[in-house]
Design an enzyme around this catalytic site. Structure first.
Site, PDB file in Angstrom:
ATOM      1  N   TYR A  91      -9.689  -8.279  -5.623  1.00  0.00           N
ATOM      2  CA  TYR A  91      -8.511  -7.815  -6.356  1.00  0.00           C
ATOM      3  C   TYR A  91      -8.211  -8.679  -7.571  1.00  0.00           C
ATOM      4  O   TYR A  91      -7.379  -8.321  -8.385  1.00  0.00           O
ATOM      5  CB  TYR A  91      -7.276  -7.839  -5.441  1.00  0.00           C
ATOM      6  CG  TYR A  91      -7.133  -6.629  -4.569  1.00  0.00           C
ATOM      7  CD1 TYR A  91      -6.206  -5.643  -4.862  1.00  0.00           C
ATOM      8  CD2 TYR A  91      -7.923  -6.476  -3.444  1.00  0.00           C
ATOM      9  CE1 TYR A  91      -6.059  -4.533  -4.055  1.00  0.00           C
ATOM     10  CE2 TYR A  91      -7.788  -5.371  -2.627  1.00  0.00           C
ATOM     11  CZ  TYR A  91      -6.860  -4.407  -2.934  1.00  0.00           C
ATOM     12  OH  TYR A  91      -6.725  -3.311  -2.128  1.00  0.00           O
ATOM     13  N   HIS A 150      -4.499  -8.648   3.976  1.00  0.00           N
ATOM     14  CA  HIS A 150      -5.949  -8.523   4.104  1.00  0.00           C
ATOM     15  C   HIS A 150      -6.450  -9.312   5.307  1.00  0.00           C
ATOM     16  O   HIS A 150      -6.099 -10.477   5.475  1.00  0.00           O
ATOM     17  CB  HIS A 150      -6.656  -9.055   2.848  1.00  0.00           C
ATOM     18  CG  HIS A 150      -6.522  -8.157   1.669  1.00  0.00           C
ATOM     19  ND1 HIS A 150      -6.645  -8.591   0.362  1.00  0.00           N
ATOM     20  CD2 HIS A 150      -6.280  -6.827   1.589  1.00  0.00           C
ATOM     21  CE1 HIS A 150      -6.488  -7.578  -0.460  1.00  0.00           C
ATOM     22  NE2 HIS A 150      -6.269  -6.493   0.255  1.00  0.00           N
ATOM     23  N   LYS A 153      -2.414  -2.050   7.834  1.00  0.00           N
ATOM     24  CA  LYS A 153      -3.610  -1.519   8.483  1.00  0.00           C
ATOM     25  C   LYS A 153      -3.790  -2.162   9.856  1.00  0.00           C
ATOM     26  O   LYS A 153      -3.497  -3.337  10.037  1.00  0.00           O
ATOM     27  CB  LYS A 153      -4.840  -1.781   7.622  1.00  0.00           C
ATOM     28  CG  LYS A 153      -4.932  -0.893   6.389  1.00  0.00           C
ATOM     29  CD  LYS A 153      -6.244  -1.083   5.678  1.00  0.00           C
ATOM     30  CE  LYS A 153      -6.391  -0.126   4.495  1.00  0.00           C
ATOM     31  NZ  LYS A 153      -7.687  -0.292   3.801  1.00  0.00           N
ATOM     32  N   ARG A 168       0.858  -1.177   0.000  1.00  0.00           N
ATOM     33  CA  ARG A 168       0.000   0.000   0.000  1.00  0.00           C
ATOM     34  C   ARG A 168       0.900   1.235   0.000  1.00  0.00           C
ATOM     35  O   ARG A 168       2.054   1.184   0.432  1.00  0.00           O
ATOM     36  CB  ARG A 168      -0.901   0.028   1.232  1.00  0.00           C
ATOM     37  CG  ARG A 168      -1.841  -1.152   1.377  1.00  0.00           C
ATOM     38  CD  ARG A 168      -2.648  -1.014   2.664  1.00  0.00           C
ATOM     39  NE  ARG A 168      -3.627  -2.089   2.827  1.00  0.00           N
ATOM     40  CZ  ARG A 168      -3.414  -3.195   3.540  1.00  0.00           C
ATOM     41  NH1 ARG A 168      -2.243  -3.376   4.152  1.00  0.00           N
ATOM     42  NH2 ARG A 168      -4.348  -4.120   3.656  1.00  0.00           N
ATOM     43  N   ARG A 198      -0.205  -2.409  -6.924  1.00  0.00           N
ATOM     44  CA  ARG A 198      -0.634  -3.407  -5.934  1.00  0.00           C
ATOM     45  C   ARG A 198      -1.646  -4.373  -6.553  1.00  0.00           C
ATOM     46  O   ARG A 198      -1.587  -5.587  -6.343  1.00  0.00           O
ATOM     47  CB  ARG A 198      -1.251  -2.682  -4.736  1.00  0.00           C
ATOM     48  CG  ARG A 198      -1.829  -3.594  -3.639  1.00  0.00           C
ATOM     49  CD  ARG A 198      -2.199  -2.726  -2.439  1.00  0.00           C
ATOM     50  NE  ARG A 198      -3.106  -3.370  -1.507  1.00  0.00           N
ATOM     51  CZ  ARG A 198      -2.739  -4.176  -0.516  1.00  0.00           C
ATOM     52  NH1 ARG A 198      -1.461  -4.465  -0.347  1.00  0.00           N
ATOM     53  NH2 ARG A 198      -3.626  -4.685   0.311  1.00  0.00           N
ATOM     54  N   HIS A 235      -1.880   1.992  -6.181  1.00  0.00           N
ATOM     55  CA  HIS A 235      -2.845   0.903  -6.064  1.00  0.00           C
ATOM     56  C   HIS A 235      -2.908   0.070  -7.347  1.00  0.00           C
ATOM     57  O   HIS A 235      -3.206  -1.126  -7.297  1.00  0.00           O
ATOM     58  CB  HIS A 235      -4.239   1.443  -5.738  1.00  0.00           C
ATOM     59  CG  HIS A 235      -5.238   0.371  -5.463  1.00  0.00           C
ATOM     60  ND1 HIS A 235      -5.092  -0.521  -4.416  1.00  0.00           N
ATOM     61  CD2 HIS A 235      -6.377   0.014  -6.103  1.00  0.00           C
ATOM     62  CE1 HIS A 235      -6.113  -1.369  -4.425  1.00  0.00           C
ATOM     63  NE2 HIS A 235      -6.894  -1.060  -5.434  1.00  0.00           N
TER      64      HIS A 235
END
Length: 281
Positions: A257, A248, A153, A129, A225, A222
């Site tokens: 994705y 994730h 995250k 990211r 990614r 992105h």
């Protein structure tokens, strides 16, 4: 603890809500009821704002009102019952191998271009990211072990393998990095003034590289990614491994994705699941 990026977004969301209140002649937060908040959401939607962005703005509003309630300045949170409108998730078109070759198979000589190539290689090699890349410090990279430690995250840490081409590009960058960075600067990627490279700075440089290499469509973090996720899954079919690489929490996010069709997923399932394998009759 929320990241600086999230806090900055929340700050902008609340500033936008305050401007809406000014337009509606609302002088006190107690006057902002559910009906008026729904009008605010409708105005955002009419401007083409995505459902995910509106959901974030509602989240900022809920958190703010919870704060006011905790401070005993209010008794009711008008945003609790509101939901953002759903919108289809738009995914960037992944770069194909030829496009990536045109983008990455270059021999830069200037320090900033050497840095840019190292960033591009690392984005595609690890599926990072944007926030993860700019937060990297020098000690997060182990060149001998060809691995990278990244905090994603939710402050969740994961270790990633780094490809040969990315390692080569990183070695070249580290050889010239000191021409820009001061001795006390820990950031892996720095700008021309020697400070940590910002997300906006990365986006601008990638856009420039995309235009120079003739890449179809916009080049942004992105998209790299997404290309990483799509190519890894198309080659391996291992959804769980790609989920781990991308960081994730939910495997359903990883499926979004990909561009694998149902037939391919069904074949993987039929070949792998003990109760689904076909038997001769």
């Amino acid at each position: 603890m929320l990241s600086e990026h999230t806090l900055s977004n929340y700050r902008r969301d609340l500033d936008q809500l305050a401007r809406f209140c000014d337009d509606q002649r609302i002088a006190d937060w107690q006057q902002l009821d559910t009906r008026l908040l729904r009008r605010h959401i409708a105005a955002l939607r009419s401007r083409g704002l995505a459902g995910s962005s509106i959901q974030r703005k509602l989240s900022a509003c809920r958190s703010f009102y919870n704060f006011l309630i905790n401070e005993q300045r209010l008794q009711h949170n008008p945003a609790l019952s509101l939901q953002a409108p759903k919108s289809g998730r738009k995914l960037p078109k992944p770069l194909d191998v030829d496009q990536l070759g045109s983008l990455l198979d270059q021999t830069p000589t200037e320090p900033l271009e050497i840095r840019d190539l190292a960033m591009l290689e690392l984005f595609y090699s690890c599926g990072l990211r944007l926030a993860e890349l700019v937060s990297l410090d020098q000690f997060d990279i182990d060149l001998r072990d060809a691995s990278l430690t990244v905090v994603g995250k939710g402050r969740k840490e994961r270790q990633l393998p780094v490809g040969r081409s990315a390692i080569k590009a990183l070695r070249q960058w580290l050889e010239v990095r000191d021409q820009l960075a001061g001795a006390d600067q820990e950031a892996l990627f720095v700008n021309h003034r020697g400070g940590r490279l910002t997300p906006r700075g990365v986006q601008q440089r990638l856009k420039r590289w995309g235009l120079q290499s003739g890449t179809q469509g916009k080049l942004h973090p992105h998209r790299l990614r997404h290309s990483f996720a799509s190519h890894m899954l198309e080659s391996s079919g291992d959804l769980r491994a790609v989920q781990e690489l991308l960081g994730h929490a939910d495997i359903a996010t990883t499926q979004i994705y990909t561009h694998l069709d149902f037939q391919h997923l069904a074949e993987v399932y039929d070949n792998a699941h003990p109760r689904a394998k076909k038997t001769d009759t």
